[in-house]
Every structure is written in C-alpha cells, then in structure tokens.
Design a protein around this motif. Structure first.
Motif, short mmCIF file in Angstrom:
data_model
loop_
_atom_site.label_atom_id
_atom_site.label_comp_id
_atom_site.label_asym_id
_atom_site.label_seq_id
_atom_site.Cartn_x
_atom_site.Cartn_y
_atom_site.Cartn_z
N PRO A 215 -20.10 -75.48 10.41
CA PRO A 215 -19.32 -76.59 10.98
C PRO A 215 -18.16 -77.04 10.09
O PRO A 215 -17.10 -77.42 10.60
N LEU A 216 -18.36 -77.02 8.75
CA LEU A 216 -17.27 -77.43 7.87
C LEU A 216 -16.12 -76.44 7.89
O LEU A 216 -14.95 -76.83 7.87
N ILE A 217 -16.44 -75.14 7.92
CA ILE A 217 -15.39 -74.13 8.00
C ILE A 217 -14.62 -74.28 9.31
O ILE A 217 -13.38 -74.23 9.34
N LEU A 218 -15.35 -74.49 10.38
CA LEU A 218 -14.72 -74.67 11.69
C LEU A 218 -13.86 -75.93 11.71
O LEU A 218 -12.70 -75.91 12.17
N GLY A 219 -14.40 -77.04 11.20
CA GLY A 219 -13.65 -78.29 11.19
C GLY A 219 -12.40 -78.21 10.33
O GLY A 219 -11.32 -78.68 10.73
N GLY A 220 -12.53 -77.61 9.14
CA GLY A 220 -11.37 -77.47 8.25
C GLY A 220 -10.30 -76.58 8.86
O GLY A 220 -9.11 -76.89 8.81
N GLY A 221 -10.73 -75.45 9.44
CA GLY A 221 -9.78 -74.52 10.04
C GLY A 221 -9.06 -75.11 11.24
O GLY A 221 -7.85 -74.92 11.40
N LEU A 222 -9.79 -75.84 12.08
CA LEU A 222 -9.16 -76.46 13.26
C LEU A 222 -8.19 -77.57 12.84
O LEU A 222 -7.15 -77.77 13.48
N THR A 223 -8.53 -78.29 11.76
CA THR A 223 -7.61 -79.32 11.26
C THR A 223 -6.28 -78.71 10.84
O THR A 223 -5.20 -79.20 11.19
N VAL A 224 -6.35 -77.60 10.10
CA VAL A 224 -5.13 -76.90 9.67
C VAL A 224 -4.35 -76.39 10.88
O VAL A 224 -3.12 -76.53 10.95
N THR A 225 -5.06 -75.80 11.85
CA THR A 225 -4.40 -75.26 13.04
C THR A 225 -3.66 -76.35 13.81
O THR A 225 -2.49 -76.17 14.20
N LEU A 226 -4.30 -77.48 14.03
CA LEU A 226 -3.67 -78.58 14.76
C LEU A 226 -2.46 -79.14 14.02
O LEU A 226 -1.45 -79.50 14.63
N CYS A 227 -2.56 -79.19 12.69
CA CYS A 227 -1.43 -79.67 11.89
C CYS A 227 -0.25 -78.71 11.99
O CYS A 227 0.91 -79.14 12.10
N LEU A 228 -0.52 -77.42 11.95
CA LEU A 228 0.55 -76.43 12.08
C LEU A 228 1.26 -76.56 13.43
O LEU A 228 2.49 -76.44 13.52
N LEU A 229 0.48 -76.81 14.47
CA LEU A 229 1.06 -76.98 15.80
C LEU A 229 1.86 -78.28 15.92
O LEU A 229 2.74 -78.41 16.78
N SER A 230 1.56 -79.25 15.04
CA SER A 230 2.19 -80.58 15.13
C SER A 230 3.55 -80.65 14.42
O SER A 230 4.35 -81.55 14.72
N PHE A 231 3.82 -79.75 13.48
CA PHE A 231 5.09 -79.82 12.74
C PHE A 231 6.31 -79.82 13.65
O PHE A 231 7.25 -80.62 13.44
N PRO A 232 6.38 -78.96 14.67
CA PRO A 232 7.60 -78.96 15.52
C PRO A 232 7.73 -80.18 16.42
O PRO A 232 8.78 -80.39 17.03
N LEU A 233 6.67 -81.00 16.53
CA LEU A 233 6.69 -82.11 17.48
C LEU A 233 7.60 -83.25 17.05
O LEU A 233 8.19 -83.94 17.88
N TRP A 234 7.68 -83.51 15.75
CA TRP A 234 8.45 -84.67 15.27
C TRP A 234 9.09 -84.32 13.92
O TRP A 234 8.40 -84.07 12.94
N ASP A 235 10.40 -84.35 13.90
CA ASP A 235 11.16 -84.02 12.70
C ASP A 235 11.29 -85.27 11.82
O ASP A 235 12.30 -85.98 11.87
N SER A 236 10.23 -85.53 11.04
CA SER A 236 10.21 -86.73 10.20
C SER A 236 9.62 -86.38 8.84
O SER A 236 8.58 -85.74 8.75
N LEU A 237 10.29 -86.84 7.78
CA LEU A 237 9.84 -86.54 6.42
C LEU A 237 8.45 -87.12 6.17
O LEU A 237 7.57 -86.46 5.60
N LEU A 238 8.24 -88.36 6.60
CA LEU A 238 6.96 -89.02 6.39
C LEU A 238 5.85 -88.36 7.22
O LEU A 238 4.73 -88.16 6.74
N PHE A 239 6.17 -88.02 8.48
CA PHE A 239 5.20 -87.36 9.35
C PHE A 239 4.80 -86.01 8.78
O PHE A 239 3.61 -85.66 8.78
N TRP A 240 5.75 -85.28 8.28
CA TRP A 240 5.45 -83.97 7.70
C TRP A 240 4.61 -84.11 6.43
O TRP A 240 3.75 -83.28 6.15
N PHE A 241 4.87 -85.16 5.65
CA PHE A 241 4.05 -85.39 4.45
C PHE A 241 2.61 -85.68 4.86
O PHE A 241 1.67 -85.19 4.22
N LEU A 242 2.44 -86.48 5.91
CA LEU A 242 1.09 -86.78 6.41
C LEU A 242 0.40 -85.50 6.87
O LEU A 242 -0.80 -85.30 6.59
N LEU A 243 1.12 -84.62 7.55
CA LEU A 243 0.55 -83.35 8.00
C LEU A 243 0.14 -82.49 6.80
O LEU A 243 -0.91 -81.84 6.82
#
Length: 390
Positions: free
Chosen positions: A72-100
């Motif tokens: 479950p931890l491997i799955l949770g960690g991997g899905l977190t990274v995947t969702l963050c990668l998909l989120s980068f193109p959504l909002w071009d913001s320095l602070l948002f990218w730092f949060l990601l």
C-alpha cells in the motif's frame, strides 16, 4: 522469507522509473523556470522542495508501514508522484510548482522507504550487497535516461510531464503482482513521532558510521550537478565540455554499481567503503591539480563515478548488516534523511566555498570532505546487531 526474482525485478523496475522521473524533473523544471526569467538563486531554492518533502515524510512513515505493509505504501507513494506530474501543466505558478515538488518528495520518500525496507529486510545476508546494488543500478540507469526526454519540450511543454506520469503509473501497477508483506515486528504497539525519534537515536548509536556514506553521496551528487558547472565556467571550461564531463560520473556509477555490491558481499561492506573513499579522496586531489584539462577531468569523473557512484547502496547494505531487523524501517528512513541533508547542505556549503575561497580548488575541498568520511568509517567498526538491547 527471502526475496524471489519476481520481487527483485518488480521492485527494481519501480525504482528505475522513479529514478527516470527524478532525472527528468530536475532539469525540466530548471529549464522552464529559466525560460520564465526566474533567477538562478530562486531556481536552486525551488529544487529543495523535493528534499524538504523527503525530510517531512520521514517522521511519519514508520507507523503506516507497520500497519498497512509494503505494497500500500509503494502504491500510495507512486500514485502521489503520478498525480503531481499530471498537475504541473495545469497551473503555471512558482508557488504551486514548489508545492508539487514538496508532495513529490513525500511520494518519493514513501515509495523508496517501502521498497528499500522490503529489499533490505528479506534479502539474504550473503547476497545482500548484490541485490541492493541492483536497486541502485536501476535507479541510476533511470536517472541517467530521464534527461533524454527533454526534447519532448519542443513538441509541447506538457508532454514530458505526461510521458513521465504514464511510465510511473505503468510501473506502479505492477506492484499488484506481489502479495503484501510486513516488516518484522518490534514488540512496540504504538508508533508516534516521539517513538520514531527514539528509534532514530538507537540506530544512530549503532550505525552512525554506515550512514556517513549516504550523507556523503547526497553532498557529492547534488554538489557536482549544481556547483561544478559554475566552478567549471570560472576556471575556463566551456559549457559544451562541462555538459560532457558531468554524465561521466553517472555512467561510471552505473558500470561499477553491481561489481562493488558483489565485492562487498565477499570482502565486507566496511572494507569496500574504506577502499573507495580512500581512492576517491586521492582522485579528487589529482582532479584539483588537473582541473583545466578536459580529457583529464572527463576520465577522472568516470573513475570517480566508478568508485563513489555506489556509495548510497553500499551504505544501505552496511546499515542493514549493523542493526537488528526490527530497526530496519527506522534505519531506512535515516538513510533517506542523511541523503537529503547532504543534498540540501552540499550545494550551499560548496557554493559558499567557491565564492569566498577562490584561490583553493573546489576538488581539493571535496577531497578533504571525503577524507573526513573515511576517518569516520575507519574510527569504529559497526557493532554487531546481536549486541543491541531490543
């Protein structure tokens, strides 16, 4: 239970794709921020978001691992990274990218902590160095392959993120091919931040020397990639030559990762680590005397990668040999913490050195740093796990 080939290949493949994501994300975001006119100082500070996430997550990982198991931890960690990668193109913001990047640090730490603990806990002592070196080898190959996806930027700025996310998801889903397992019980019923810190203290008392190479590797990897390009320009090297010298370290590490792991199984982790750090100290001093020669630096970087490119995986194996199995989750967390501290402090300290001590070679400074780690390893052999009070 011991690890099967199926376990090894699935876990190392997941780690390899994680390495690819990291190898792509670092230069990708740096280039995108540079194009937007972000200063180099802010660009560098922005990259620390990943390591801050790693340090933050380290305080909370042990209890979920013991409660839910590795899968479950491997799955949770991997899905977190995947969702963050998909989120980068959504909002071009320095602070948002730092949060990601901060969330990616948490996801990566979760994934690596679970895979490392699974591998170290169930690998037989006689082949532990070889198996953990495979772990490091696959991560290194992935990290080296990552930058080759940068040309996708020419097609669309979102494409590298999307391809990386797709590969990450495909790798993570293979974890369902393995049955869930749990780390060895320690007899402790509750796990809090305070109890984790207590176990950190016990692991440090036992394995402070085996953890030194993990810290050292964090300093070296981050500093060579961040500080050497600046230093190279100041001593007259061209950008094109610097871009050829840097990958030589990674290539050397990939080439010799597995042989060093096998040697550590045969001759002992401490002896191999002492040898590579001693030779690395001498080699860095030689590099300082030949630093204006492109061919000499290229060859030395390759040799240096052969020697020190396996420092983290050897540190992990040495730490595993030195503590009881019930402390392995805390030990693996501390390995990540040491690496992250090295990755954060290395560029800051070495950058300040380059700025204020211009008459002294950057490579000679790193040589003295490696010498300090060598002396730490030589000072006291790791205690036997059996000697620990449980």
């Amino acid at each position: 239970m011991t690890l099967t080939r199926k376990h090894i290949w699935i876990l190392t493949t997941i780690v390899g794709i994680s390495g690819l994501n990291q190898g792509l994300l670092l230069p990708l975001i740096a280039l995108l921020l540079e194009e937007k006119g972000v200063s180099s100082t802010v660009n560098g500070l922005h990259a620390t978001g990943v390591y801050i996430g790693i340090l933050f997550a380290s305080l909370f990982m042990e209890a979920p691992l013991r409660k839910y198991g590795f899968r479950p931890l491997i799955l949770g960690g991997g899905l977190t990274v995947t969702l963050c990668l998909l989120s980068f193109p959504l909002w071009d913001s320095l602070l948002f990218w730092f949060l990601l990047r901060f969330l990616i640090g948490i996801g990566d730490q979760t994934l690596h902590f679970a895979t490392q603990t699974w591998i170290t806990a169930y690998s037989p002592a006689g082949s532990r160095g070889k198996i953990i070196s495979l772990y490091g080898l696959f991560f290194g190959i992935g990290f080296a392959v990552g930058p080759f996806f940068l040309p996708l930027l020419a097609i669309h700025s979102a494409l590298p993120f999307l391809v990386s996310a797709a590969l990450s998801l495909a790798a993570i889903l293979t974890i369902f091919l393995l049955e869930n397992q749990y780390p060895e019980k320690s007899g402790i019923e509750t796990y809090t931040i305070r109890s984790t810190l207590v176990r950190f203290k016990k692991v440090l008392a036992l394995a402070w020397a085996p953890l030194l190479p993990a810290f050292g590797y964090g300093v070296l990897e981050a500093s060579l990639n961040s500080n050497f390009p600046v230093y190279g320009l100041r001593i007259g090297l061209e950008v094109e030559k610097i871009s050829l010298i840097l990958p030589a370290f990674s290539i050397g590490g990939i080439v010799f990762q597995l042989p060093l792991g096998i040697m550590s199984d045969k001759y002992g982790r401490r002896k191999v680590l002492l040898t590579v750090f001693a030779l690395g100290t001498v080699l860095l001093w030689i590099m300082g005397m030949a630093e204006t020669s492109f061919l000499a630096l290229f060859f030395c970087f390759f040799l240096f990668g052969m020697l020190l490119g396996s420092a983290y995986s050897l540190s992990l194996a040495f730490m595993t040999d030195s503590i009881p199995k019930q402390f392995l989750p805390a030990g693996n967390l501390l390995s990540g913490v040491c690496f992250s501290f090295g990755s954060i402090s290395g560029p800051l300290i070495c950058g300040a050195f380059i700025q204020y001590f211009q008459s002294f070679s950057y490579f000679h400074f790193l040589s003295l740093f490696l010498l300090a780690i060598f002396l730490g390893l030589a000072k006291k052999p790791a205690p036997k796990p059996e000697s620990v009070q449980k």
